[in-house]
Motif scaffolding. Structure first.
Motif, PDB file in Angstrom:
ATOM      1  N   ARG A  44      30.455  39.768  35.387  1.00  0.00           N
ATOM      2  CA  ARG A  44      31.587  38.988  34.872  1.00  0.00           C
ATOM      3  C   ARG A  44      32.850  39.736  35.267  1.00  0.00           C
ATOM      4  O   ARG A  44      33.055  40.876  34.875  1.00  0.00           O
ATOM      5  CB  ARG A  44      31.517  38.833  33.362  1.00  0.00           C
ATOM      6  CG  ARG A  44      32.810  38.177  32.825  1.00  0.00           C
ATOM      7  CD  ARG A  44      32.653  37.580  31.467  1.00  0.00           C
ATOM      8  NE  ARG A  44      31.780  36.417  31.612  1.00  0.00           N
ATOM      9  CZ  ARG A  44      31.058  35.929  30.618  1.00  0.00           C
ATOM     10  NH1 ARG A  44      31.073  36.502  29.436  1.00  0.00           N
ATOM     11  NH2 ARG A  44      30.299  34.868  30.809  1.00  0.00           N
ATOM     12  N   PHE A  87      29.218  32.008  42.879  1.00  0.00           N
ATOM     13  CA  PHE A  87      29.779  31.765  41.557  1.00  0.00           C
ATOM     14  C   PHE A  87      28.676  31.203  40.664  1.00  0.00           C
ATOM     15  O   PHE A  87      27.858  30.399  41.118  1.00  0.00           O
ATOM     16  CB  PHE A  87      30.943  30.769  41.627  1.00  0.00           C
ATOM     17  CG  PHE A  87      32.187  31.336  42.247  1.00  0.00           C
ATOM     18  CD1 PHE A  87      33.026  32.166  41.523  1.00  0.00           C
ATOM     19  CD2 PHE A  87      32.514  31.051  43.559  1.00  0.00           C
ATOM     20  CE1 PHE A  87      34.177  32.691  42.081  1.00  0.00           C
ATOM     21  CE2 PHE A  87      33.664  31.570  44.139  1.00  0.00           C
ATOM     22  CZ  PHE A  87      34.491  32.393  43.405  1.00  0.00           C
ATOM     23  N   GLU A  89      29.131  29.319  37.998  1.00  0.00           N
ATOM     24  CA  GLU A  89      29.524  28.005  37.479  1.00  0.00           C
ATOM     25  C   GLU A  89      30.175  27.167  38.577  1.00  0.00           C
ATOM     26  O   GLU A  89      30.657  27.704  39.567  1.00  0.00           O
ATOM     27  CB  GLU A  89      30.540  28.175  36.344  1.00  0.00           C
ATOM     28  CG  GLU A  89      30.071  29.033  35.193  1.00  0.00           C
ATOM     29  CD  GLU A  89      29.186  28.273  34.237  1.00  0.00           C
ATOM     30  OE1 GLU A  89      29.391  27.060  34.094  1.00  0.00           O
ATOM     31  OE2 GLU A  89      28.301  28.893  33.637  1.00  0.00           O
ATOM     32  N   PHE A  92      36.245  26.379  37.518  1.00  0.00           N
ATOM     33  CA  PHE A  92      37.151  27.530  37.541  1.00  0.00           C
ATOM     34  C   PHE A  92      38.221  27.270  36.489  1.00  0.00           C
ATOM     35  O   PHE A  92      39.006  26.339  36.605  1.00  0.00           O
ATOM     36  CB  PHE A  92      37.769  27.677  38.929  1.00  0.00           C
ATOM     37  CG  PHE A  92      38.749  28.804  39.052  1.00  0.00           C
ATOM     38  CD1 PHE A  92      38.314  30.113  39.086  1.00  0.00           C
ATOM     39  CD2 PHE A  92      40.109  28.554  39.146  1.00  0.00           C
ATOM     40  CE1 PHE A  92      39.217  31.159  39.202  1.00  0.00           C
ATOM     41  CE2 PHE A  92      41.019  29.586  39.268  1.00  0.00           C
ATOM     42  CZ  PHE A  92      40.567  30.892  39.295  1.00  0.00           C
ATOM     43  N   PHE A 106      35.399  34.827  35.864  1.00  0.00           N
ATOM     44  CA  PHE A 106      34.241  34.077  36.335  1.00  0.00           C
ATOM     45  C   PHE A 106      33.082  35.035  36.501  1.00  0.00           C
ATOM     46  O   PHE A 106      33.243  36.257  36.469  1.00  0.00           O
ATOM     47  CB  PHE A 106      34.527  33.318  37.633  1.00  0.00           C
ATOM     48  CG  PHE A 106      35.309  34.094  38.645  1.00  0.00           C
ATOM     49  CD1 PHE A 106      34.697  35.049  39.435  1.00  0.00           C
ATOM     50  CD2 PHE A 106      36.663  33.881  38.791  1.00  0.00           C
ATOM     51  CE1 PHE A 106      35.422  35.769  40.361  1.00  0.00           C
ATOM     52  CE2 PHE A 106      37.394  34.595  39.719  1.00  0.00           C
ATOM     53  CZ  PHE A 106      36.772  35.546  40.501  1.00  0.00           C
TER      54      PHE A 106
END
Length: 122
Positions: A44, A87, A89, A92, A106
Motif C-alpha cells: 500500500r 494495481f 483496484e 483511483f 493505492f
C-alpha cells in the motif's frame, strides 16, 4: 529502470501472503497443502500533500494501465528489488486537501510470471 518510479511517503505497508489449502476430515484431522512455492507480495503506497501536477501524472499512469488490467515494473524502496506488479483496484481515488494539494493512495499486487516450457511434452 522501472516503469513506475514515483516515490511514496514513508512508512508504506508491505504484506507477504501464502496460499495454503486446508482439508479437514470427519475425524478432525487436518491436511495442509502449500499452493505457492514463494509468497505473494502486496504493498500500500501513500502520497500525501502532493501537487496537482503529481496527482494528474499518477492518474494518467493509472489510466494508461487501465487500472488493474496491465502489469508494470516497480522497484520496492524497502529492498531495492524490481517487481512486476499491477494495481489492486480498478479505481483511483484522490482527495483535495487544499488548493491544488492532494492526497491519494493505492495498492500494488505482485504479478507472478508464467514459466514457459523449454521443451514440448511428448
Amino acid at each position: 529502470m522501472s516503469d513506475f518510479s514515483y516515490l511514496p511517503d514513508f512508512v508504506f505497508e508491505e504484506t507477504l501472503e501464502y496460499k495454503t489449502l486446508i482439508s479437514e476430515f470427519e475425524s478432525g484431522v487436518e491436511q495442509r497443502r502449500r499452493k505457492w512455492a514463494a509468497p505473494l507480495h502486496k504493498w500500500r503506497l501513500r502520497f500525501s500533500s502532493r501537487s496537482k501536477a503529481d496527482m494528474e501524472m499518477m492518474r494518467n499512469f493509472f489510466s494508461a494501465k487501465y487500472g488493474s488490467f496491465m502489469a508494470f515494473t516497480w522497484t520496492n524502496p524497502n529492498d531495492a528489488v524490481e517487481y512486476t506488479v499491477r494495481f489492486a483496484e480498478d479505481s483511483f481515488k484522490y482527495t483535495m486537501k487544499a488548493y491544488e494539494v492532494y492526497d491519494f493512495e493505492f495498492d500494488f499486487i505482485e504479478v507472478k510470471q508464467c514459466l514457459e516450457m523449454s521443451a514440448p511434452l511428448l
